[in-house]
Design a protein around this motif. Structure first.
Motif, PDB file in Angstrom:
ATOM      1  N   CYS A 180      -0.679  -5.029   0.974  1.00 20.93           N
ATOM      2  CA  CYS A 180      -1.804  -3.938   1.086  1.00 20.93           C
ATOM      3  C   CYS A 180      -1.211  -2.772   0.841  1.00 20.93           C
ATOM      4  O   CYS A 180      -0.150  -2.517   1.238  1.00 20.93           O
ATOM      5  N   ALA A 181      -2.237  -1.553   0.441  1.00 16.99           N
ATOM      6  CA  ALA A 181      -1.759  -0.380   0.324  1.00 16.99           C
ATOM      7  C   ALA A 181      -2.795   0.500   0.742  1.00 16.99           C
ATOM      8  O   ALA A 181      -3.964   0.223   1.016  1.00 16.99           O
ATOM      9  N   ALA A 182      -2.241   1.827   0.923  1.00 13.34           N
ATOM     10  CA  ALA A 182      -3.304   2.914   1.305  1.00 13.34           C
ATOM     11  C   ALA A 182      -2.798   4.127   0.630  1.00 13.34           C
ATOM     12  O   ALA A 182      -1.746   4.410   0.436  1.00 13.34           O
ATOM     13  N   GLN A 206       1.105   2.766   8.769  1.00 14.30           N
ATOM     14  CA  GLN A 206       1.753   1.639   8.890  1.00 14.30           C
ATOM     15  C   GLN A 206       0.695   0.521   8.649  1.00 14.30           C
ATOM     16  O   GLN A 206      -0.200   0.286   8.924  1.00 14.30           O
ATOM     17  N   LEU A 207       1.423  -0.498   7.644  1.00 14.87           N
ATOM     18  CA  LEU A 207       0.437  -1.470   7.326  1.00 14.87           C
ATOM     19  C   LEU A 207       1.135  -2.891   7.523  1.00 14.87           C
ATOM     20  O   LEU A 207       2.479  -2.993   6.890  1.00 14.87           O
ATOM     21  N   VAL A 208       0.465  -4.012   7.797  1.00 16.04           N
ATOM     22  CA  VAL A 208       1.482  -4.933   8.265  1.00 16.04           C
ATOM     23  C   VAL A 208       0.546  -6.060   7.783  1.00 16.04           C
ATOM     24  O   VAL A 208      -0.820  -6.438   8.524  1.00 16.04           O
ATOM     25  N   SER A 248      -2.449   1.180  11.089  1.00 15.08           N
ATOM     26  CA  SER A 248      -2.518   2.233  12.225  1.00 15.08           C
ATOM     27  C   SER A 248      -3.895   2.986  11.857  1.00 15.08           C
ATOM     28  O   SER A 248      -4.255   3.171  10.694  1.00 15.08           O
ATOM     29  N   LYS A 249      -4.326   3.714  12.971  1.00 19.90           N
ATOM     30  CA  LYS A 249      -5.379   4.473  12.846  1.00 19.90           C
ATOM     31  C   LYS A 249      -5.394   5.799  11.981  1.00 19.90           C
ATOM     32  O   LYS A 249      -6.292   5.833  11.370  1.00 19.90           O
TER      33      LYS A 249
END
Length: 122
Positions: A96-98, A3-5, A25-26
Motif C-alpha cells: 500500500c502506498a500514499a 502510517q500504512l499497515v 492514519s487519519k
C-alpha cells in the motif's frame, strides 16, 4: 504522521478471492492519492491500482482490470483491494502506498506499508 499497515494476504487457489486491507492514519487522507503496488523477487514494484483520496477517481493496471477493485472506507480509515478471479501470475508481495501525486509510478509515492504476501496456487 502517515502510517500504512497492510493485512489480508495469504494462500489461495487460482480462481479464488482475497481482500487486502491497508489501515491508514487519519493524516493519510489529507494526501492526494493512495495506491497498491506489487513486487516479485528480482523485479521492480509494479502498479496495480490507485484511488484519489476523495474516492472519485480510480485507475487499474491492464492485467487486473475487471478483476480487482480499489476502494476507501472512511469510517474505518482503510483502503481495500478486492481481488477476484486470482491467477498464479498475481503471486507477489502487495504494498500500500500514499502520496501527493496521483500516479502509476512508484517513485511518486512518499509513504509505504511493509507489504503482505499473496500466493496463488495453480
Amino acid at each position: 504522521q502517515v502510517q500504512l499497515v497492510e493485512s489480508g494476504g495469504g494462500l489461495v487457489q487460482a480462481g479464488g478471492s482475497l481482500r487486502l486491507s491497508c489501515a491508514a492514519s487519519k493524516r493519510t487522507f489529507s494526501l492526494v492519492a493512495m495506491a497498491w503496488f506489487r513486487q516479485t523477487p528480482g523485479e521492480e514494484r509494479a502498479f496495480v491500482a490507485a484511488i484519489t483520496s476523495s474516492g472519485r477517481t480510480t485507475t487499474y493496471a491492464e492485467s487486473v482490470k475487471g478483476r480487482f477493485t480499489i476502494s476507501i472506507d472512511y469510517a474505518q480509515d482503510t483502503v481495500y483491494l478486492q481481488m477476484n478471479s486470482l491467477k498464479p501470475d498475481d503471486t507477489a508481495v502487495y504494498y500500500c502506498a500514499a502520496g501527493n501525486s496521483y500516479s502509476t509510478q512508484a517513485p511518486r509515492y512518499n509513504y509505504w506499508g511493509q507489504g503482505t504476501q499473496v500466493t496463488v496456487s495453480s
